[in-house]
Design a protein around this motif. Structure first.
Motif, PDB file in Angstrom:
ATOM      1  N   PRO A 229       4.339   4.982   0.815  1.00 11.97           N
ATOM      2  CA  PRO A 229       3.788   5.002   2.176  1.00 11.97           C
ATOM      3  C   PRO A 229       3.316   3.621   2.656  1.00 11.97           C
ATOM      4  O   PRO A 229       2.701   2.865   1.904  1.00 11.97           O
ATOM      5  N   VAL A 230       3.651   3.326   3.891  1.00 15.25           N
ATOM      6  CA  VAL A 230       3.290   2.042   4.506  1.00 15.25           C
ATOM      7  C   VAL A 230       2.247   2.345   5.572  1.00 15.25           C
ATOM      8  O   VAL A 230       2.508   3.133   6.481  1.00 15.25           O
ATOM      9  N   ILE A 236       2.884   5.048  13.376  1.00 18.40           N
ATOM     10  CA  ILE A 236       3.957   5.273  14.360  1.00 18.40           C
ATOM     11  C   ILE A 236       4.868   6.426  13.941  1.00 18.40           C
ATOM     12  O   ILE A 236       5.920   6.637  14.520  1.00 18.40           O
ATOM     13  N   ALA A 237       4.464   7.173  12.906  1.00 18.60           N
ATOM     14  CA  ALA A 237       5.307   8.288  12.454  1.00 18.60           C
ATOM     15  C   ALA A 237       5.302   9.402  13.483  1.00 18.60           C
ATOM     16  O   ALA A 237       4.329   9.620  14.194  1.00 18.60           O
ATOM     17  N   GLN A 262      12.917   4.453   9.605  1.00 21.38           N
ATOM     18  CA  GLN A 262      11.634   5.030   9.249  1.00 21.38           C
ATOM     19  C   GLN A 262      11.854   6.437   8.706  1.00 21.38           C
ATOM     20  O   GLN A 262      12.659   7.204   9.248  1.00 21.38           O
ATOM     21  N   HIS A 263      11.186   6.763   7.589  1.00 24.77           N
ATOM     22  CA  HIS A 263      11.118   8.153   7.115  1.00 24.77           C
ATOM     23  C   HIS A 263       9.635   8.526   7.146  1.00 24.77           C
ATOM     24  O   HIS A 263       8.934   8.364   6.136  1.00 24.77           O
ATOM     25  N   GLY A 264       9.127   8.931   8.274  1.00 28.18           N
ATOM     26  CA  GLY A 264       7.690   9.230   8.357  1.00 28.18           C
ATOM     27  C   GLY A 264       6.873   7.986   8.064  1.00 28.18           C
ATOM     28  O   GLY A 264       7.039   6.960   8.729  1.00 28.18           O
ATOM     29  N   ASP A 265       6.017   8.044   7.016  1.00 30.18           N
ATOM     30  CA  ASP A 265       5.194   6.857   6.731  1.00 30.18           C
ATOM     31  C   ASP A 265       5.852   5.934   5.702  1.00 30.18           C
ATOM     32  O   ASP A 265       5.225   5.042   5.160  1.00 30.18           O
ATOM     33  N   ALA A 321       2.975  -2.146   0.355  1.00 27.86           N
ATOM     34  CA  ALA A 321       3.712  -1.006  -0.206  1.00 27.86           C
ATOM     35  C   ALA A 321       4.577  -1.471  -1.368  1.00 27.86           C
ATOM     36  O   ALA A 321       4.616  -2.658  -1.692  1.00 27.86           O
ATOM     37  N   GLU A 322       5.232  -0.516  -2.003  1.00 23.75           N
ATOM     38  CA  GLU A 322       6.169  -0.841  -3.092  1.00 23.75           C
ATOM     39  C   GLU A 322       7.456  -0.078  -2.871  1.00 23.75           C
ATOM     40  O   GLU A 322       7.511   0.834  -2.052  1.00 23.75           O
TER      41      GLU A 322
END
Ligand code: FAD
Length: 817
Positions: A229-230, A236-237, A262-265, A321-322
């Motif tokens: 998660p970012v 903006i999700a 983007q995949h959600g967060d 994030a990773e």
């Protein structure tokens, strides 16, 4: 409708089943070796980014049709398409220029696109670091297709219309009887079918192999990761879940071979920067053992270090994030980047629809369905037809080399004149060594090397001075001003052109004229010695090709065509006629013969002394041919010209080519003529109003629209005859001439009239005869000579006028001698 079996329940096979049912063909069975609905092919894990801008009008149109369909299928319950828009960013000045060029293609093909500045980029994509971008291309209609939802919705509709879907069933063979398919053999038994369509994705080459069809696609691995998660992405999700949970536009950072969604967060990242990973289908199941599906190879996170660092630079929020998950997914690459569509030429009922991205999936399926049901695909499929390659281009080595290059260059800035770097010298002319000695700069056509211009003509620039403006650097790439001097030399004295890349077939037999006649727009039943220029049309009156037919004997025709597609098309028709008992045979003689064009006001002085044939304008008249000897070698001489000058095409056996060419060169030197290349020829043919099939017109265009109505016989009966009469003229191929000598273009640029986009340029040249650019452009029928238009060059409009169709020698005085 007929009984149809579709092999493959990915996005393409499922879309096709839906399209066939929509057209009233309800007896459709879709078979997949994998479990349904996520059968394990590329569609099962596709991130689904859809960017519709493409240098190819066809691919852009197919993408737009896909978006339209998936938008239409989208509901609150089924989020097939999420129109978040697309953003391609530039981090280098060269890329920013390229984005202007891309905006041009978008305008030319009717897509919405706009070049925006760095602030606008950052506003559109909140995670972007404004300071690393120079600008971007915003395409508001692009977005995310959820392949599995699109599959589910289309399958439901197809099943409601009678289609069946069988999972966990492997097709082991295709059953045939005579020249047509009768079914498939599966591990669960035999299924009868009148039509079998291979939609096997990257398994396509293996499936083609079952019926002796080479499907030149190469399965390749491609890295895709999803981050943890970012924080910035969460903000903006979208409130929606799964695939559709995105509000940020899909993003391309092509300077670093990267793209994002983007995949959600979380953020998904795809990378094309690694070396091509060619998948060996013989060990596919071993190589993917332990992975979730056979289209996923094990992923090595270390390989993602560089793209990850670059991603953190461009999208700073990623520093918090990773990398979460990653995989190396498999999908198809092809030698020219185009898909593989269309019928098996010799096995009736077998069709192919492969090497198709999610982006073009539904559009391609719709075109193939039209092709199957109505006989015509409705789009220009010349760059997509599975039969478009010459045999020499189909060796495994050549296919892998060129497809690997297509992978490497997928995000590169590719010049429109660029020639392939790999798999060269697959075919060479008998005069190849001579050309190299003359410093030929070579290009490729259907695998055959041909001179574009000759370095040895550098000194011509002094003899035939051409006053040119200072050309922009982009225009001069893969080009030389020698081209212009060779063109001028042709009109002033004469030149010889190696026409070996003109595909030539011989059609023989007592029924040759009767069988070939109805396939072309003009009557071929003329006296021996006649040459006819005619068109091949499809059932809807669209131009499949243009051909030149020379009647060498009662039972012998020499046919000049446009390439492998024509050879296959004629070959299939002649095969069918033979099966019905006709006395006719066809053989391609391109590589066994050599053809040299000798044209120009002094052409007679070059060839005349080498033959007993009367070569005066009255001796061998325009559009006549004769068999004779030239310099002691047997030759066919045809009084035709693709440059608009007096002269002939001379064909001879390959073994005699050098002798012929040596004799011609000696005479040419005496009169001051030269060897010239394809660049000069293109220049001269555009000046003269001659079209090039595939560039200027295709099967979407009628003879009237393309300015070729003169080539349609009034009394003759041919395929497409009634359609061509009834077809309304929707647009027209215009000739345009620049106001300012400094104006240049290369083809593919949008054309505007009165402030609106009205068409696009096909071929263009800077004309040494006119001292300015002359081009062809498709535009509204209403435009008339003198009307002002403008054409973009990297975003800057340039002024031109609609001109009469022929600019140089409209009365044909020069050609007539
Ligand atoms: P597939 O989905 O592979 O379907 C073919 C089916 O045929 C398979 O299910 C297979 O099981 C079946 N089959 C094969 N042989 C047999 C047999 N003998 N008997 C029965 N069944 C058989 N495209 C985009 O447009 N945008 C993207 O962003 C994008 N990103 C991608 C990212 C990755 C990592 C990868 C790998 C691909 C990406 N693609 C993208 C490409 C896209 O996923 C594929 O081009 C597309 O899904 C191909 O669809 P298909 O239906 O032709 O093939």
């Amino acid at each position: 409708g007929p009984r149809v079996v579709v092999i493959g329940a990915g996005i393409v096979g499922t879309s096709l089943a839906d399209e066939l049912v929509l057209r009233g063909w309800g007896d459709v069975t879709v078979i997949d070796r994998g479990p349904l609905p996520a059968a394990g092919g590329s569609s099962s894990h596709a991130p689904g980014l859809v960017f519709a801008t493409n240098v190819s009008r066809t691919l852009s149109d197919l993408a737009a049709a896909t978006v339209e369909k998936f938008r239409g299928l989208t509901s609150e319950a089924d989020l097939c398409f999420n129109a978040v828009g697309g953003l391609e960013i530039a981090t280098t000045p060269a890329r920013l220029d390229e984005l202007h060029r891309k905006a041009g293609w978008a305008a030319a093909w009717g897509r919405r696109a706009r070049v925006v500045d760095a602030d606008e980029c950052a506003r559109l994509h909140p995670l972007l670091d404004r300071d690393v971008v120079l600008g971007g291309l915003h395409t508001p209609d692009d977005g995310l297709a959820d392949a599995l939802t699109c599959i589910a919705v289309q399958r439901r509709r197809a099943e409601a219309g009678g289609a069946r879907f069988l999972g966990d069933t492997c097709v082991l063979g295709v059953l045939t009887s005579g020249d047509h398919v009768v079914g498939v053999r599966t591990d669960a038994g035999v299924l009868d079918a009148d039509i079998v369509v291979s939609c096997g994705g990257f398994w396509g080459a293996q499936l083609g192999g079952m019926v002796g069809l080479t499907v030149p696609l190469v399965p390749m691995g491609h890295d895709y990761v999803t981050t943890t998660p970012v924080p910035g992405a969460r903000a903006i999700a979208d409130r929606r879940s799964g695939h559709a949970a995105a509000t940020a536009p899909i993003l391309r950072h092509q300077d670093a071979d990267l793209y994002y969604r983007q995949h959600g967060d979380r953020i998904g990242i795809g990378w094309y920067g690694h070396d091509p990973v060619v998948v060996d289908m013989a060990t596919l199941y071993d190589d993917t053992a332990g992975q979730p599906m056979p289209s996923m190879l094990p992923f090595d996170p270390r390989s993602f270090d560089d793209p990850w660092r670059e991603s953190q630079r461009v999208l700073p929020a990623l520093r918090d994030a990773e990398i979460g998950d990653g995989f190396t997914g498999i999908f198809s690459f092809t030698p020219d980047g185009g898909p593989m569509l269309g019928p098996h030429p010799y096995l009736a009922g077998f069709w192919v629809a492969e090497a198709i991205w999610v982006t073009q999936s539904a559009g391609a399926a719709s075109a193939v369905a039209d092709w199957m049901v109505h006989g015509t695909p409705g789009v220009d499929v010349s760059g997509c037809d599975v039969s478009r390659f010459a045999d020499a281009e189909l060796s495994a080595e050549a296919v892998v080399a060129r497809s690997s290059r297509a992978f490497v260059e997928v995000y590169d800035i590719v010049h429109p004149r660029a020639q392939p770097r790999d798999a060269r010298d697959l075919r060479t002319s008998a005069l190849h060594a001579d050309h190299l000695r003359r410093g030929a700069h070579l290009g490729v056509s259907h695998g055959l090397e041909r001179p574009l211009w000759f370095g040895s003509n550098a000194a011509l620039r002094e003899r035939f001075t051409v006053d040119t403006p200072a050309f922009p650097e982009w225009f001069t790439r893969e080009w030389s001003p020698i081209v212009l001097s060779e063109a001028v030399a042709t009109r002033a004295v004469g030149a010889m052109y190696d026409m070996s890349s003109l595909t030539r077939v011989e059609v023989t037999g007592t029924d040759a004229v009767a069988v070939l006649g109805p396939l072309v727009t003009r009557d071929l039943d003329r006296p021996v010695g006649a040459v006819v220029y005619a068109l091949m049309l499809d059932e809807s009156g669209g131009i499949l090709s243009d051909v030149t037919v020379a009647r060498l004997g009662d039972d012998r025709l020499l046919v000049g065509v446009n390439g492998p597609l024509d050879v296959t098309r004629l070959g299939a028709a002649i095969c069918r006629a033979r099966a019905d008992g006709a006395d006719v045979a066809i053989s391609e003689i391109t590589d066994d013969t050599t053809c040299v064009g000798v044209w120009g006001p002094r052409a007679g002085e070059i060839v005349g002394p080498l033959t007993d044939l009367d070569l005066s304008p009255e001796g061998l008249r325009y559009y006549r041919c004769a068999e004779t000897t030239i310099a002691g070698v047997p030759a066919v001489v045809s009084r035709v010209s693709y440059v608009g000058e007096f002269g002939w095409e001379i064909s001879t056996r390959r073994c005699d080519a050098v002798r012929l060419a040596d004799a011609l060169s000696e005479r040419a030197e005496y009169v001051g003529a030269v060897w010239a290349g394809r660049g000069a020829m293109d220049c001269l043919r555009i000046e003269k109003g001659y079209r090039s099939w595939g560039t200027d017109m295709s099967r979407t265009d009628s003879p009237h629209e393309a300015g070729l109505a003169f080539a349609v016989g009034k009394e003759h009966d041919f395929v497409g005859r009634s359609a061509v009469r009834e077809r309304p003229v929707r647009r027209r191929l215009h000739t345009i001439v620049a106001d300012d000598p400094a104006t240049v273009m290369l083809g593919g640029e949008p054309m505007r009239h009165d402030g609106s986009d009205v068409g696009y340029v096909t071929s263009a040249t800077w004309s040494p005869t006119l001292g300015r650019t002359i081009a062809y452009a498709w535009g509204p029928d209403e435009l008339r000579p003198g009307d002002a238009v403008d054409v973009d060059w990297f975003g800057t409009p340039q002024a031109l006028q609609i001109a009469p169709p022929v600019s140089v020698d409209p009365e044909n005085r020069r050609v007539k001698g």
